[in-house]
Design a protein around this motif. Structure first.
Motif, PDB file in Angstrom:
ATOM      1  N   LEU A 152      18.762 -42.519   7.482  1.00 27.76           N
ATOM      2  CA  LEU A 152      19.723 -41.413   6.684  1.00 27.76           C
ATOM      3  C   LEU A 152      20.103 -40.310   7.597  1.00 27.76           C
ATOM      4  O   LEU A 152      21.280 -39.866   7.224  1.00 27.76           O
ATOM      5  CB  LEU A 152      18.755 -40.933   5.741  1.00 27.76           C
ATOM      6  CG  LEU A 152      18.118 -42.106   4.681  1.00 27.76           C
ATOM      7  CD1 LEU A 152      17.189 -41.300   3.515  1.00 27.76           C
ATOM      8  CD2 LEU A 152      19.636 -42.521   3.866  1.00 27.76           C
ATOM      9  N   ARG A 204      23.665 -41.775  -1.387  1.00 26.34           N
ATOM     10  CA  ARG A 204      22.658 -41.994  -2.616  1.00 26.34           C
ATOM     11  C   ARG A 204      21.435 -42.934  -2.036  1.00 26.34           C
ATOM     12  O   ARG A 204      21.946 -44.299  -1.812  1.00 26.34           O
ATOM     13  CB  ARG A 204      23.372 -42.353  -3.907  1.00 26.34           C
ATOM     14  CG  ARG A 204      22.471 -42.357  -5.125  1.00 26.34           C
ATOM     15  CD  ARG A 204      23.222 -42.800  -6.183  1.00 26.34           C
ATOM     16  NE  ARG A 204      24.543 -42.039  -6.580  1.00 26.34           N
ATOM     17  CZ  ARG A 204      24.512 -40.933  -7.303  1.00 26.34           C
ATOM     18  NH1 ARG A 204      23.342 -40.579  -7.779  1.00 26.34           N
ATOM     19  NH2 ARG A 204      25.566 -40.272  -7.507  1.00 26.34           N
ATOM     20  N   CYS A 219      13.127 -46.505  -3.841  1.00 24.90           N
ATOM     21  CA  CYS A 219      12.389 -45.820  -3.070  1.00 24.90           C
ATOM     22  C   CYS A 219      10.717 -46.164  -3.815  1.00 24.90           C
ATOM     23  O   CYS A 219      10.445 -45.946  -5.003  1.00 24.90           O
ATOM     24  CB  CYS A 219      12.386 -44.364  -2.717  1.00 24.90           C
ATOM     25  SG  CYS A 219      14.046 -43.983  -2.118  1.00 24.90           S
ATOM     26  N   MET A 249      15.876 -35.424   3.036  1.00 22.50           N
ATOM     27  CA  MET A 249      16.533 -35.435   1.773  1.00 22.50           C
ATOM     28  C   MET A 249      16.959 -33.790   1.634  1.00 22.50           C
ATOM     29  O   MET A 249      17.946 -33.477   1.099  1.00 22.50           O
ATOM     30  CB  MET A 249      15.907 -36.128   0.752  1.00 22.50           C
ATOM     31  CG  MET A 249      15.773 -37.602   0.926  1.00 22.50           C
ATOM     32  SD  MET A 249      15.081 -38.403  -0.716  1.00 22.50           S
ATOM     33  CE  MET A 249      16.373 -38.307  -1.674  1.00 22.50           C
ATOM     34  N   ILE A 285      23.119 -36.111   1.747  1.00 20.28           N
ATOM     35  CA  ILE A 285      22.123 -37.089   1.043  1.00 20.28           C
ATOM     36  C   ILE A 285      21.945 -36.409  -0.423  1.00 20.28           C
ATOM     37  O   ILE A 285      21.703 -35.324  -0.521  1.00 20.28           O
ATOM     38  CB  ILE A 285      20.901 -37.221   1.775  1.00 20.28           C
ATOM     39  CG1 ILE A 285      21.009 -37.695   3.077  1.00 20.28           C
ATOM     40  CG2 ILE A 285      19.783 -37.954   0.746  1.00 20.28           C
ATOM     41  CD1 ILE A 285      19.928 -37.848   3.853  1.00 20.28           C
ATOM     42  N   LYS A 335      20.602 -35.245  -3.887  1.00 21.98           N
ATOM     43  CA  LYS A 335      19.098 -34.801  -4.211  1.00 21.98           C
ATOM     44  C   LYS A 335      18.954 -35.950  -5.466  1.00 21.98           C
ATOM     45  O   LYS A 335      18.961 -35.256  -6.681  1.00 21.98           O
ATOM     46  CB  LYS A 335      19.063 -33.501  -4.691  1.00 21.98           C
ATOM     47  CG  LYS A 335      19.480 -32.524  -3.607  1.00 21.98           C
ATOM     48  CD  LYS A 335      19.001 -33.051  -2.362  1.00 21.98           C
ATOM     49  CE  LYS A 335      19.386 -32.066  -0.997  1.00 21.98           C
ATOM     50  NZ  LYS A 335      20.302 -32.503  -0.155  1.00 21.98           N
ATOM     51  N   MET A 356      16.749 -39.608  -6.488  1.00 31.02           N
ATOM     52  CA  MET A 356      15.857 -40.660  -6.050  1.00 31.02           C
ATOM     53  C   MET A 356      15.638 -41.698  -7.036  1.00 31.02           C
ATOM     54  O   MET A 356      15.326 -41.187  -8.084  1.00 31.02           O
ATOM     55  CB  MET A 356      14.706 -39.881  -5.349  1.00 31.02           C
ATOM     56  CG  MET A 356      13.643 -41.041  -4.882  1.00 31.02           C
ATOM     57  SD  MET A 356      12.178 -40.456  -4.163  1.00 31.02           S
ATOM     58  CE  MET A 356      12.672 -39.714  -2.806  1.00 31.02           C
ATOM     59  N   VAL A 382      12.211 -31.017  -2.491  1.00 26.67           N
ATOM     60  CA  VAL A 382      13.510 -31.101  -2.673  1.00 26.67           C
ATOM     61  C   VAL A 382      13.905 -30.652  -3.929  1.00 26.67           C
ATOM     62  O   VAL A 382      14.235 -31.141  -4.976  1.00 26.67           O
ATOM     63  CB  VAL A 382      13.857 -32.740  -2.520  1.00 26.67           C
ATOM     64  CG1 VAL A 382      15.502 -32.965  -2.759  1.00 26.67           C
ATOM     65  CG2 VAL A 382      13.133 -33.365  -1.521  1.00 26.67           C
ATOM     66  N   ILE A 422      16.090 -32.026  -7.467  1.00 29.27           N
ATOM     67  CA  ILE A 422      16.384 -33.269  -7.171  1.00 29.27           C
ATOM     68  C   ILE A 422      16.254 -34.123  -8.676  1.00 29.27           C
ATOM     69  O   ILE A 422      15.473 -33.643  -9.678  1.00 29.27           O
ATOM     70  CB  ILE A 422      15.216 -34.122  -6.501  1.00 29.27           C
ATOM     71  CG1 ILE A 422      15.465 -35.480  -6.087  1.00 29.27           C
ATOM     72  CG2 ILE A 422      13.762 -33.929  -6.960  1.00 29.27           C
ATOM     73  CD1 ILE A 422      14.786 -36.232  -4.947  1.00 29.27           C
TER      74      ILE A 422
END
Length: 444
Positions: A218, A231, A235, A248, A254, A256, A258, A293, A296
């Motif tokens: 990444l 994106r 995960c 992240m 990247i 935020k 997931m 993060v 997120i």
């Protein structure tokens, strides 16, 4: 005159990438690609065979093409992808209209297969799964401004409900330099948003480098000029590392966001699924992710009706989902897939109970999402414009919180010249509708 060929790709975006590589191979061999399969000489169905509903969709598409063939509008039907790999002789036997049934390892030979099918030959070939190409040119099938980047193939997680290891084989990471070269090329094509995908992105590199390399990958992808949004999808919770979260949080490109497929929170159900964790550990993980993060958006998927899921276990899951307030969530009823360990478990649950639990979970989630959407009113967010909605008579697009085709949209008005597809605009949110956001452009 060159043969014309069209392709219908079903199921996941990993399958889409395979289809794009097959289309590039066909074009290189002199075939003319058509968007509408009814306008082709040959039609390829790149099937999905993951769960019952996906299998049914694949079969229905094949039967629709069989009608076109009977009418003389197309000459040959080629079936590939997961359903063909999983049900090899069954498809050839039950669907005699099909000219070729080929496994995923045959994708590299797709030009020869299509040509022979058009010559009237009947083909059944199933090379080893590991022969599915990981590298190759692609014909982009998504809008020009976003694309998917597959970093690995197959899966080694062996969840008891899942047929993917049976169908796609073991986990195979691509070399980092090859992935970065492809990302550079996609950016040169005009891609602004890149979706990083694999069956388990967090396992990336373990087979090649002896350790997970997703954070490093990444970091390198963020150096690719032209990309604005990266994106990360799929995960797995047991491989969320501090290093990944730090990357992240640090890297602006990247998103935020997931995608974290948890499936359940009951320890008993998760162990029966061959999954780790429980409500306590998963709650702690989610708190940690949100702490490291900030802001997120978490998307997850849950499975209800797994064999032996008691009413208490289901209630625990519903309470967990409500407590965690996932910004995005999908819920699926367990599908009993032959060949998987879970299919042989006792205490299989009726379809009625599974579907009822699924409805309850989604009703709860829609209420939560509606509440969270209303909290956005008055805020200004960045939106990737995707086009004009002629019914709503306004533009529409996606925010950083929304992956293509699975999440919500933002509908917005603009004074003066409309933004072009792929343009980023600033939108002030003024209202909501069925969890979608409504707003107006404040700057472009």
């Amino acid at each position: 005159m060159a043969y014309r060929v069209g392709c219908i790709s079903l199921g996941c975006e990993k399958n889409r990438v395979d289809a794009e590589m097959m289309m590039a191979s066909l074009e290189r061999e002199g075939f003319q690609l058509v968007d509408d399969v009814a306008m082709g000489d040959a039609a390829i169905v790149n099937t999905c065979g993951f769960i019952e509903s996906a299998k049914q969709e694949s079969i229905e598409e094949i039967l629709e093409l069989a009608k076109l063939k009977e009418e003389g509008r197309i000459k040959a039907i080629v079936v590939t992808g997961c359903l063909a790999e999983r049900y090899q002789q069954e498809i050839a036997k039950e669907l005699p209209e099909v000219n070729a049934v080929v496994g995923i390892g045959a994708n590299k030979e797709i030009a020869r297969i299509v040509r022979e099918a058009l010559e009237g030959k009947r083909i059944e070939t199933f090379p080893p799964k590991c022969e599915l190409p990981l590298e190759g040119e692609r014909v982009q099938s998504t809008p020009s401004y976003f694309s998917y980047l597959k970093i690995a193939e197959g899966c080694d997680n062996h969840c008891t409900y899942c047929a993917i290891p049976l169908i796609r084989g073991g986990y195979r990471s691509r070399k980092m330099e090859d992935i970065l070269a492809e990302a550079e090329k996609l950016a040169q094509w005009g891609v602004k948003e890149l979706m990083v995908i694999a069956q388990d992105t967090t396992r990336y590199g373990e087979d090649l480098y002896g350790e997970g390399k997703l954070p490093q990958l990444l970091t390198e992808l963020c150096k690719v000029e032209g990309l604005r949004w990266i994106r990360v999808l799929y995960c797995y919770p047991e491989r969320i590392t501090d290093e990944l979260l730090e990357v992240m949080a640090k890297e602006d490109k990247i998103l935020k966001y997931m995608d974290l497929p948890l499936q359940h929170c009951s320890r008993q159900v998760l162990r029966a699924m061959n999954r780790q964790g429980d409500r306590e550990s998963l709650s702690a993980l989610i708190r940690k992710i949100r702490e490291k993060v900030p802001g997120i958006v978490l998307r997850t998927t849950f499975m209800v009706g797994f064999p032996g899921e008691t009413e208490e276990a289901f209630e625990e899951l519903a309470e967990f989902a409500k407590e965690m307030r996932f910004e995005r969530m999908g819920c699926f009823a367990y599908s009993q897939e032959e060949g998987t360990p879970a299919a042989r478990l006792p205490d299989q649950i009726s379809r009625e109970i599974k579907e009822h639990r699924q409805e309850l979970m989604m009703e709860q989630q829609m209420a939560l999402m509606d509440e969270m959407s209303r909290e956005m009113v008055g805020k200004t967010i960045t939106v990737l414009n995707e086009g004009w909605d002629r019914y709503a008579e306004c533009c529409f697009g996606r925010s950083a919180a929304d992956a293509p085709e699975i999440d919500t949209k933002v509908f917005f008005t603009v004074e003066g010249k409309k933004p072009y597809p792929g343009m980023f605009v600033q939108v002030e949110i003024t209202d909501t509708m069925d969890c979608d956001l409504i707003g107006q452009v404040v700057t472009t």
